[in-house]
Scaffold this motif. Sequence first.
Motif, PDB file in Angstrom:
ATOM      1  N   THR A 190      41.875  47.365  33.969  1.00 56.57           N
ATOM      2  CA  THR A 190      40.422  47.507  33.788  1.00 56.57           C
ATOM      3  C   THR A 190      39.660  46.294  34.325  1.00 56.57           C
ATOM      4  O   THR A 190      38.439  46.257  34.275  1.00 56.57           O
ATOM      5  CB  THR A 190      40.063  47.650  32.295  1.00 56.57           C
ATOM      6  N   GLY A 191      40.408  45.286  34.805  1.00 57.39           N
ATOM      7  CA  GLY A 191      39.759  44.082  35.313  1.00 57.39           C
ATOM      8  C   GLY A 191      39.648  42.978  34.272  1.00 57.39           C
ATOM      9  O   GLY A 191      39.103  41.910  34.563  1.00 57.39           O
ATOM     10  N   ASP A 192      40.160  43.219  33.065  1.00 57.08           N
ATOM     11  CA  ASP A 192      40.125  42.202  32.004  1.00 57.08           C
ATOM     12  C   ASP A 192      41.310  41.258  32.181  1.00 57.08           C
ATOM     13  O   ASP A 192      42.441  41.602  31.854  1.00 57.08           O
ATOM     14  CB  ASP A 192      40.195  42.906  30.636  1.00 57.08           C
ATOM     15  N   LYS A 193      41.029  40.072  32.727  1.00 60.15           N
ATOM     16  CA  LYS A 193      42.113  39.118  32.991  1.00 60.15           C
ATOM     17  C   LYS A 193      42.134  37.978  31.969  1.00 60.15           C
ATOM     18  O   LYS A 193      42.624  36.891  32.249  1.00 60.15           O
ATOM     19  CB  LYS A 193      42.001  38.592  34.415  1.00 60.15           C
ATOM     20  N   SER A 194      41.635  38.273  30.766  1.00 61.80           N
ATOM     21  CA  SER A 194      41.655  37.247  29.725  1.00 61.80           C
ATOM     22  C   SER A 194      43.062  37.112  29.155  1.00 61.80           C
ATOM     23  O   SER A 194      43.867  38.045  29.196  1.00 61.80           O
ATOM     24  CB  SER A 194      40.684  37.622  28.609  1.00 61.80           C
ATOM     25  N   LEU A 195      43.363  35.921  28.625  1.00 60.76           N
ATOM     26  CA  LEU A 195      44.624  35.690  27.933  1.00 60.76           C
ATOM     27  C   LEU A 195      44.365  35.754  26.435  1.00 60.76           C
ATOM     28  O   LEU A 195      43.273  35.426  25.972  1.00 60.76           O
ATOM     29  CB  LEU A 195      45.183  34.316  28.300  1.00 60.76           C
ATOM     30  N   ASP A 196      45.373  36.171  25.670  1.00 63.72           N
ATOM     31  CA  ASP A 196      45.263  36.150  24.218  1.00 63.72           C
ATOM     32  C   ASP A 196      45.436  34.717  23.721  1.00 63.72           C
ATOM     33  O   ASP A 196      46.127  33.918  24.361  1.00 63.72           O
ATOM     34  CB  ASP A 196      46.348  37.028  23.592  1.00 63.72           C
ATOM     35  N   ALA A 197      44.850  34.417  22.574  1.00 64.43           N
ATOM     36  CA  ALA A 197      44.963  33.072  21.996  1.00 64.43           C
ATOM     37  C   ALA A 197      46.420  32.721  21.726  1.00 64.43           C
ATOM     38  O   ALA A 197      46.820  31.557  21.783  1.00 64.43           O
ATOM     39  CB  ALA A 197      44.132  32.994  20.719  1.00 64.43           C
ATOM     40  N   SER A 198      47.252  33.734  21.439  1.00 61.38           N
ATOM     41  CA  SER A 198      48.663  33.497  21.110  1.00 61.38           C
ATOM     42  C   SER A 198      49.523  33.261  22.352  1.00 61.38           C
ATOM     43  O   SER A 198      50.694  32.915  22.246  1.00 61.38           O
ATOM     44  CB  SER A 198      49.210  34.711  20.354  1.00 61.38           C
ATOM     45  N   GLU A 199      48.957  33.454  23.536  1.00 53.88           N
ATOM     46  CA  GLU A 199      49.740  33.324  24.770  1.00 53.88           C
ATOM     47  C   GLU A 199      49.603  31.915  25.355  1.00 53.88           C
ATOM     48  O   GLU A 199      48.585  31.257  25.148  1.00 53.88           O
ATOM     49  CB  GLU A 199      49.257  34.348  25.805  1.00 53.88           C
ATOM     50  N   PRO A 200      50.611  31.462  26.120  1.00 57.65           N
ATOM     51  CA  PRO A 200      50.470  30.182  26.811  1.00 57.65           C
ATOM     52  C   PRO A 200      49.232  30.221  27.709  1.00 57.65           C
ATOM     53  O   PRO A 200      49.048  31.202  28.447  1.00 57.65           O
ATOM     54  CB  PRO A 200      51.736  30.072  27.656  1.00 57.65           C
ATOM     55  N   GLN A 201      48.430  29.193  27.625  1.00 53.25           N
ATOM     56  CA  GLN A 201      47.166  29.197  28.374  1.00 53.25           C
ATOM     57  C   GLN A 201      47.396  28.634  29.772  1.00 53.25           C
ATOM     58  O   GLN A 201      46.924  27.544  30.111  1.00 53.25           O
ATOM     59  CB  GLN A 201      46.100  28.395  27.604  1.00 53.25           C
ATOM     60  N   VAL A 202      48.153  29.352  30.569  1.00 58.92           N
ATOM     61  CA  VAL A 202      48.362  28.959  31.964  1.00 58.92           C
ATOM     62  C   VAL A 202      47.815  30.072  32.848  1.00 58.92           C
ATOM     63  O   VAL A 202      47.814  31.237  32.449  1.00 58.92           O
ATOM     64  CB  VAL A 202      49.860  28.689  32.277  1.00 58.92           C
ATOM     65  N   PRO A 203      47.341  29.710  34.043  1.00 56.29           N
ATOM     66  CA  PRO A 203      46.648  30.711  34.860  1.00 56.29           C
ATOM     67  C   PRO A 203      47.548  31.860  35.311  1.00 56.29           C
ATOM     68  O   PRO A 203      48.735  31.648  35.584  1.00 56.29           O
ATOM     69  CB  PRO A 203      46.149  29.914  36.066  1.00 56.29           C
ATOM     70  N   LEU A 204      46.969  33.048  35.380  1.00 52.70           N
ATOM     71  CA  LEU A 204      47.666  34.210  35.920  1.00 52.70           C
ATOM     72  C   LEU A 204      47.882  33.997  37.409  1.00 52.70           C
ATOM     73  O   LEU A 204      47.104  33.324  38.069  1.00 52.70           O
ATOM     74  CB  LEU A 204      46.823  35.468  35.707  1.00 52.70           C
ATOM     75  N   LYS A 205      48.949  34.613  37.930  1.00 50.66           N
ATOM     76  CA  LYS A 205      49.199  34.510  39.367  1.00 50.66           C
ATOM     77  C   LYS A 205      49.428  35.911  39.942  1.00 50.66           C
ATOM     78  O   LYS A 205      49.820  36.824  39.221  1.00 50.66           O
ATOM     79  CB  LYS A 205      50.431  33.647  39.616  1.00 50.66           C
ATOM     80  N   GLY A 206      49.219  36.020  41.244  1.00 52.82           N
ATOM     81  CA  GLY A 206      49.439  37.305  41.907  1.00 52.82           C
ATOM     82  C   GLY A 206      48.203  38.183  41.803  1.00 52.82           C
ATOM     83  O   GLY A 206      47.256  37.875  41.082  1.00 52.82           O
ATOM     84  N   GLY A 207      48.231  39.295  42.531  1.00 50.31           N
ATOM     85  CA  GLY A 207      47.076  40.187  42.599  1.00 50.31           C
ATOM     86  C   GLY A 207      47.122  41.255  41.514  1.00 50.31           C
ATOM     87  O   GLY A 207      48.111  41.969  41.382  1.00 50.31           O
ATOM     88  N   TYR A 208      46.036  41.335  40.733  1.00 53.07           N
ATOM     89  CA  TYR A 208      45.902  42.373  39.698  1.00 53.07           C
ATOM     90  C   TYR A 208      44.700  43.246  40.067  1.00 53.07           C
ATOM     91  O   TYR A 208      43.577  42.918  39.686  1.00 53.07           O
ATOM     92  CB  TYR A 208      45.647  41.740  38.332  1.00 53.07           C
ATOM     93  N   PRO A 209      44.912  44.334  40.801  1.00 52.77           N
ATOM     94  CA  PRO A 209      43.761  45.138  41.210  1.00 52.77           C
ATOM     95  C   PRO A 209      43.209  45.971  40.044  1.00 52.77           C
ATOM     96  O   PRO A 209      43.952  46.306  39.113  1.00 52.77           O
ATOM     97  CB  PRO A 209      44.342  46.060  42.278  1.00 52.77           C
ATOM     98  N   ILE A 210      41.920  46.260  40.115  1.00 53.90           N
ATOM     99  CA  ILE A 210      41.332  47.180  39.134  1.00 53.90           C
ATOM    100  C   ILE A 210      41.691  48.599  39.558  1.00 53.90           C
ATOM    101  O   ILE A 210      41.593  48.941  40.737  1.00 53.90           O
ATOM    102  CB  ILE A 210      39.801  46.997  39.086  1.00 53.90           C
ATOM    103  N   CYS A 211      42.155  49.415  38.616  1.00 56.56           N
ATOM    104  CA  CYS A 211      42.529  50.802  38.913  1.00 56.56           C
ATOM    105  C   CYS A 211      41.609  51.752  38.151  1.00 56.56           C
ATOM    106  O   CYS A 211      41.159  51.444  37.051  1.00 56.56           O
ATOM    107  CB  CYS A 211      43.973  51.074  38.504  1.00 56.56           C
TER     108      CYS A 211
END
Length: 242
Positions: A94-115
Amino acid sequence: MKVTAFSNNLFQLTRLVAFNCYLVREDDGFTLIDTNMGGQAQAIMQEARKLGLPITHIVLTHAHVDHVGSLDTLHEALPDVPVGISERDARFLTGDKSLDASEPQVPLKGGYPICKTRPTLLLHEGDRIGSLEVIATPGHTPGHIAFLDTRDRSLIAGDAFQTQGGVAVSGTFELLFPLPAFATWHKGLAEESARKLLALQPSVLAVGHGRMLSQPQAAMEHAIRVMAQTLAKEERKQPHVA
Ligand SMILES: [Zn+2]
């Protein structure tokens, strides 16, 4: 696409040497695991037709572009076929690239297209799609999942491992095919997930990038050792914070 049969139930479909998706045979049809990059929908449906069964389920190991690229076109052609992905990686579609508070706060990598496609099955550890059991394997992406065929312990591992350019845990830099390493979110979690997959004692390792490998235990163990060494080295380089 190039089609390689591992067994009567497992078929690898390959585009451009190193980009795979899979057809898993059930009594009433195929479960398609991943959809390859864009532009492959017709070819995938054609291969399923040639093998004599309709596609009855579509499931995704994770939301990277080379795994969900043909999802929307396939869904348009097969609107009644359920689409499954982990609840966590579904958010990326859906384009929501937020991280959860419980997850390691490191940047996402690679392409995540909106579908456009909205998944109908939000998958979790232990869920079943026909013969396939969902195995949560976070690391390459936060919600990465693998599928274990409970009939013969075939493991469709997505990008948790790669075999192209050498058998490796995703996140290990493989000079001959570094793409999965560049796209891996969290190496520590990827290593944990790799150990979990090894413990399943798979009969074949089928991955997103590279050939299928039968009796893969020794190669998986070696790959995990290499990843553990890489992580230990990186840790030593980290400055100590008082
Ligand atoms: Zn990936």
